[in-house]
Design a protein around this motif. Structure first.
Motif, PDB file in Angstrom:
ATOM      1  N   GLN A   7       0.842  -1.206   0.000  1.00  0.00           N
ATOM      2  CA  GLN A   7       0.000   0.000   0.000  1.00  0.00           C
ATOM      3  C   GLN A   7       0.873   1.251   0.000  1.00  0.00           C
ATOM      4  N   LEU A   8       1.932   1.238   0.764  1.00  0.00           N
ATOM      5  CA  LEU A   8       2.856   2.369   0.806  1.00  0.00           C
ATOM      6  C   LEU A   8       3.559   2.539  -0.533  1.00  0.00           C
ATOM      7  N   GLN A   9       3.960   1.421  -1.152  1.00  0.00           N
ATOM      8  CA  GLN A   9       4.613   1.488  -2.462  1.00  0.00           C
ATOM      9  C   GLN A   9       3.672   2.066  -3.509  1.00  0.00           C
ATOM     10  N   THR A  10       2.408   1.702  -3.462  1.00  0.00           N
ATOM     11  CA  THR A  10       1.423   2.231  -4.403  1.00  0.00           C
ATOM     12  C   THR A  10       1.258   3.734  -4.225  1.00  0.00           C
ATOM     13  N   LYS A  11       1.156   4.173  -2.989  1.00  0.00           N
ATOM     14  CA  LYS A  11       0.996   5.605  -2.731  1.00  0.00           C
ATOM     15  C   LYS A  11       2.233   6.390  -3.152  1.00  0.00           C
ATOM     16  N   LEU A  12       3.409   5.834  -2.916  1.00  0.00           N
ATOM     17  CA  LEU A  12       4.637   6.491  -3.343  1.00  0.00           C
ATOM     18  C   LEU A  12       4.717   6.581  -4.860  1.00  0.00           C
ATOM     19  N   ALA A  13       4.285   5.531  -5.546  1.00  0.00           N
ATOM     20  CA  ALA A  13       4.287   5.549  -7.013  1.00  0.00           C
ATOM     21  C   ALA A  13       3.320   6.605  -7.537  1.00  0.00           C
ATOM     22  N   GLN A  14       2.152   6.732  -6.910  1.00  0.00           N
ATOM     23  CA  GLN A  14       1.179   7.746  -7.317  1.00  0.00           C
ATOM     24  C   GLN A  14       1.737   9.145  -7.085  1.00  0.00           C
ATOM     25  N   ALA A  15       2.380   9.351  -5.943  1.00  0.00           N
ATOM     26  CA  ALA A  15       2.960  10.653  -5.640  1.00  0.00           C
ATOM     27  C   ALA A  15       4.081  10.981  -6.615  1.00  0.00           C
ATOM     28  N   SER A  16       4.876   9.995  -6.968  1.00  0.00           N
ATOM     29  CA  SER A  16       5.960  10.197  -7.918  1.00  0.00           C
ATOM     30  C   SER A  16       5.418  10.558  -9.295  1.00  0.00           C
ATOM     31  N   GLN A  17       4.361   9.894  -9.727  1.00  0.00           N
ATOM     32  CA  GLN A  17       3.745  10.205 -11.016  1.00  0.00           C
ATOM     33  C   GLN A  17       3.167  11.613 -11.018  1.00  0.00           C
ATOM     34  N   TYR A  18       2.518  11.989  -9.929  1.00  0.00           N
ATOM     35  CA  TYR A  18       1.941  13.329  -9.824  1.00  0.00           C
ATOM     36  C   TYR A  18       3.044  14.391  -9.871  1.00  0.00           C
ATOM     37  N   ALA A  19       4.137  14.146  -9.141  1.00  0.00           N
ATOM     38  CA  ALA A  19       5.251  15.103  -9.131  1.00  0.00           C
ATOM     39  C   ALA A  19       5.889  15.203 -10.510  1.00  0.00           C
ATOM     40  N   ALA A  20       6.030  14.079 -11.208  1.00  0.00           N
ATOM     41  CA  ALA A  20       6.622  14.099 -12.539  1.00  0.00           C
ATOM     42  C   ALA A  20       5.732  14.840 -13.526  1.00  0.00           C
ATOM     43  N   LYS A  21       4.425  14.698 -13.357  1.00  0.00           N
ATOM     44  CA  LYS A  21       3.484  15.330 -14.275  1.00  0.00           C
ATOM     45  C   LYS A  21       3.332  16.818 -14.021  1.00  0.00           C
ATOM     46  N   HIS A  22       3.236  17.211 -12.755  1.00  0.00           N
ATOM     47  CA  HIS A  22       2.936  18.599 -12.396  1.00  0.00           C
ATOM     48  C   HIS A  22       4.111  19.369 -11.807  1.00  0.00           C
ATOM     49  N   GLY A  23       5.229  18.703 -11.546  1.00  0.00           N
ATOM     50  CA  GLY A  23       6.356  19.341 -10.872  1.00  0.00           C
ATOM     51  C   GLY A  23       6.980  20.468 -11.663  1.00  0.00           C
ATOM     52  N   GLY A  24       7.153  20.281 -12.952  1.00  0.00           N
ATOM     53  CA  GLY A  24       7.781  21.309 -13.788  1.00  0.00           C
ATOM     54  C   GLY A  24       6.952  22.578 -13.841  1.00  0.00           C
ATOM     55  N   ALA A  25       5.643  22.425 -14.023  1.00  0.00           N
ATOM     56  CA  ALA A  25       4.757  23.593 -14.074  1.00  0.00           C
ATOM     57  C   ALA A  25       4.733  24.311 -12.728  1.00  0.00           C
ATOM     58  N   TRP A  26       4.716  23.531 -11.657  1.00  0.00           N
ATOM     59  CA  TRP A  26       4.710  24.141 -10.317  1.00  0.00           C
ATOM     60  C   TRP A  26       5.999  24.924 -10.089  1.00  0.00           C
ATOM     61  N   TYR A  27       7.125  24.349 -10.504  1.00  0.00           N
ATOM     62  CA  TYR A  27       8.414  25.014 -10.325  1.00  0.00           C
ATOM     63  C   TYR A  27       8.448  26.336 -11.103  1.00  0.00           C
ATOM     64  N   LYS A  28       8.027  26.307 -12.366  1.00  0.00           N
ATOM     65  CA  LYS A  28       8.022  27.524 -13.181  1.00  0.00           C
ATOM     66  C   LYS A  28       7.119  28.588 -12.582  1.00  0.00           C
ATOM     67  N   GLN A  29       5.957  28.180 -12.092  1.00  0.00           N
ATOM     68  CA  GLN A  29       5.030  29.125 -11.467  1.00  0.00           C
ATOM     69  C   GLN A  29       5.636  29.702 -10.193  1.00  0.00           C
ATOM     70  N   LEU A  30       6.271  28.897  -9.402  1.00  0.00           N
ATOM     71  CA  LEU A  30       6.896  29.353  -8.165  1.00  0.00           C
ATOM     72  C   LEU A  30       8.000  30.368  -8.444  1.00  0.00           C
ATOM     73  N   VAL A  31       8.846  30.070  -9.423  1.00  0.00           N
ATOM     74  CA  VAL A  31       9.939  30.978  -9.767  1.00  0.00           C
ATOM     75  C   VAL A  31       9.387  32.292 -10.310  1.00  0.00           C
ATOM     76  N   GLU A  32       8.364  32.210 -11.139  1.00  0.00           N
ATOM     77  CA  GLU A  32       7.782  33.429 -11.719  1.00  0.00           C
ATOM     78  C   GLU A  32       7.138  34.299 -10.642  1.00  0.00           C
ATOM     79  N   ARG A  33       6.453  33.672  -9.697  1.00  0.00           N
ATOM     80  CA  ARG A  33       5.797  34.421  -8.620  1.00  0.00           C
ATOM     81  C   ARG A  33       6.802  35.109  -7.705  1.00  0.00           C
ATOM     82  N   ASN A  34       7.980  34.538  -7.555  1.00  0.00           N
ATOM     83  CA  ASN A  34       8.970  35.064  -6.613  1.00  0.00           C
ATOM     84  C   ASN A  34      10.195  35.630  -7.325  1.00  0.00           C
ATOM     85  N   LYS A  35      10.001  36.144  -8.511  1.00  0.00           N
ATOM     86  CA  LYS A  35      11.103  36.662  -9.326  1.00  0.00           C
ATOM     87  C   LYS A  35      11.834  37.815  -8.646  1.00  0.00           C
TER      88      LYS A  35
END
Length: 122
Positions: A7-35
């Motif tokens: 169950q923990l491995q499944t949740k970690l895999a889901q979190a990893s997929q979410y971070a891979a999918k949305h991490g880049g956009a979140w990073y760009k938004q964070l940098v732009e907001r705090n320029k």
């Protein structure tokens, strides 16, 4: 514990997929907001300079904070010397502060033990 591992491995895999999918956009938004906080050019030397400025600024603030601490300590000593003049409101505020400190202590102890009340993991 072993039954919770898949169950923990499944949740970690889901979190990893979410971070891979949305991490880049979140990073760009964070940098732009705090320029406004970004130093140019972003070099190691600039980072080291900023780290040194922060360290020595905090080091230079110690005497002022020490003076403030001594003033607060003198105020508490004055209250203890003149206990007969102490108002119920001030005593209540002191008691609430002490209770809050105790609650934070116990909360920290629980967090430090991994959110267990008995001190061991099941």
């Amino acid at each position: 514990m072993a039954s919770k591992l898949p169950q923990l491995q499944t949740k970690l895999a889901q979190a990893s997929q979410y971070a891979a999918k949305h991490g880049g956009a979140w990073y760009k938004q964070l940098v732009e907001r705090n320029k406004q906080y970004i130093q140019e050019p972003p070099t190691i030397e600039k980072c080291q300079t900023l780290a040194n400025e922060l360290f020595y600024t905090r080091l230079a603030s110690i005497p002022g904070r020490y003076e403030s601490f001594l003033k607060e300590l003198d105020y508490v000593k004055h209250l203890f010397r003149n206990r007969q003049e102490l108002k119920v409101e001030n005593a209540g505020i002191g008691a609430l502060f002490a209770l809050e400190c105790l609650a934070w202590f116990y909360g920290g102890e629980i967090v430090g033990r991994g959110f267990t009340f008995t001190g061991y993991h099941v």
